[in-house]
Design a protein around this motif. Structure first.
Motif, short mmCIF file in Angstrom:
data_model
loop_
_atom_site.label_atom_id
_atom_site.label_comp_id
_atom_site.label_asym_id
_atom_site.label_seq_id
_atom_site.Cartn_x
_atom_site.Cartn_y
_atom_site.Cartn_z
N THR A 149 0.85 -1.19 0.00
CA THR A 149 0.00 0.00 0.00
C THR A 149 0.88 1.23 0.00
O THR A 149 1.86 1.30 0.74
N ILE A 150 0.50 2.20 -0.83
CA ILE A 150 1.25 3.46 -0.88
C ILE A 150 0.26 4.60 -0.98
O ILE A 150 -0.76 4.50 -1.68
N LEU A 151 0.52 5.67 -0.25
CA LEU A 151 -0.39 6.80 -0.16
C LEU A 151 0.32 8.08 -0.60
O LEU A 151 1.44 8.36 -0.16
N TYR A 152 -0.37 8.83 -1.46
CA TYR A 152 0.12 10.13 -1.94
C TYR A 152 -0.89 11.21 -1.57
O TYR A 152 -2.10 10.97 -1.58
N ASP A 153 -0.39 12.39 -1.26
CA ASP A 153 -1.29 13.49 -0.91
C ASP A 153 -1.90 14.12 -2.15
O ASP A 153 -1.65 13.67 -3.28
N LYS A 154 -2.70 15.16 -1.97
CA LYS A 154 -3.42 15.79 -3.08
C LYS A 154 -2.48 16.45 -4.10
O LYS A 154 -2.88 16.72 -5.22
N ASN A 155 -1.22 16.67 -3.71
CA ASN A 155 -0.24 17.25 -4.63
C ASN A 155 0.64 16.19 -5.28
O ASN A 155 1.60 16.52 -5.97
N GLY A 156 0.34 14.93 -5.01
CA GLY A 156 1.12 13.84 -5.59
C GLY A 156 2.40 13.52 -4.83
O GLY A 156 3.22 12.75 -5.31
N LYS A 157 2.56 14.08 -3.62
CA LYS A 157 3.75 13.79 -2.82
C LYS A 157 3.51 12.55 -1.96
O LYS A 157 2.43 12.37 -1.41
N LEU A 158 4.54 11.75 -1.84
CA LEU A 158 4.47 10.55 -1.02
C LEU A 158 4.17 10.90 0.43
O LEU A 158 4.82 11.77 1.02
N VAL A 159 3.18 10.22 1.00
CA VAL A 159 2.89 10.33 2.42
C VAL A 159 3.55 9.16 3.14
O VAL A 159 4.34 9.35 4.05
N LYS A 160 3.24 7.94 2.69
CA LYS A 160 3.85 6.76 3.29
C LYS A 160 3.63 5.55 2.40
O LYS A 160 2.61 5.42 1.75
N ALA A 161 4.62 4.66 2.42
CA ALA A 161 4.52 3.38 1.72
C ALA A 161 4.55 2.27 2.76
O ALA A 161 5.32 2.34 3.72
N PHE A 162 3.71 1.28 2.56
CA PHE A 162 3.64 0.13 3.45
C PHE A 162 4.00 -1.11 2.65
O PHE A 162 3.16 -1.64 1.91
N PRO A 163 5.22 -1.60 2.75
CA PRO A 163 5.62 -2.78 1.96
C PRO A 163 4.96 -4.07 2.45
O PRO A 163 4.94 -5.06 1.74
N LYS A 164 4.41 -4.02 3.67
CA LYS A 164 3.67 -5.16 4.23
C LYS A 164 2.29 -4.67 4.62
O LYS A 164 2.04 -3.47 4.70
N ALA A 165 1.42 -5.61 4.90
CA ALA A 165 0.04 -5.26 5.26
C ALA A 165 0.00 -4.36 6.49
O ALA A 165 0.41 -4.78 7.57
#
Length: 178
Positions: A149-165
Motif C-alpha cells: 500500500t502506498i499513499l500520496y497526498d493531493k499534490n502527488g507527494k508521497l505520504v507513506k509506503a507500506f511494503p507489508k500489510a
C-alpha cells in the motif's frame, strides 16, 4: 503456457503471503530483526493502466487532480489482502476523500468475487482492476509481497509506503494527514 504462468504467479503470491505471516512474532507484532527490502520509485505514483471490473480501462491519467491517492497492490486470493480489506470495510467512509486504486496482476475473472465480497461497487472512490501479466506496477515499485500500500497526498507527494500489510488504524492515521 498461460496456465503455467498463472500457476507461477499464484505460487509467488502464496510465498509472499507466507513470508508476511512469518515476519510476525507469535503475538502478531512485527519482528524487529526482519530485513526490509527498499521500496523503489516512491516519489511518483506508478504510471498504471488497469482493466477494471466493469470491463473498462482506468489509468493514472484518469485520476482527479488535487485529490489524494492510495494504491493497494493485492492478490484476490491472498489472506493478508483479505484481512486488510476486512479491517478497512467498516471504515470506508474515512477513505471517501481518497482515490483508492486496487491493482493486481491476476486474471480479470478472479477480481469479481473479491469486488463483490467487499461491496466495492458501493464505493465510487474505489477502482479495482488488473494490470495483466506484464506487471508494470509491481516492477515499478519492486513489490515483494502483497498487500503493498502506498499513499500520496493531493499534490502527488508521497505520504507513506507500506511494503507489508498495514493495520487499518495505522493506514487511516496516515489518511488523516492528507
Amino acid at each position: 503456457m498461460k496456465k503455467l504462468i498463472y500457476a507461477a504467479l499464484i505460487l509467488v503470491t502464496a510465498i509472499g503471503c507466507i513470508q508476511a505471516k512469518n515476519d510476525k512474532n507469535d503475538n502478531g507484532t512485527e519482528s524487529s530483526n526482519t530485513a526490509q527490502a527498499p521500496i523503489r520509485n516512491t516519489e511518483k505514483l506508478a504510471p498504471f493502466k488497469i482493466l477494471t471490473t466493469d470491463s473498462t480501462y482506468f489509468s493514472y491519467k484518469d485520476l482527479k487532480p488535487g485529490k489524494p491517492v492510495m494504491l493497494i497492490y493485492f492478490a484476490p486470493d491472498c489472506g493478508h489482502c483479505h484481512d486488510l480489506m476486512k479491517e478497512l470495510k467498516p471504515q470506508f467512509k474515512q477513505l471517501a476523500k481518497v482515490q483508492v486504486v486496487l491493482v493486481t496482476w491476476t486474471k480479470y475473472e478472479s477480481l469479481k468475487p473479491f469486488y463483490k465480497e467487499f461491496e466495492l461497487a458501493k464505493q465510487p472512490n474505489f477502482k479495482v482492476g488488473t494490470e495483466g501479466y506484464d506487471m508494470p506496477v509491481q516492477k515499478y515499485y519492486q513489490i515483494a509481497q502483497t498487500p503493498f500500500t502506498i499513499l500520496y497526498d493531493k499534490n502527488g507527494k508521497l505520504v507513506k509506503a507500506f511494503p507489508k500489510a498495514p493495520k487499518a488504524d495505522e493506514l487511516l492515521a496516515e489518511v488523516k494527514k492528507v
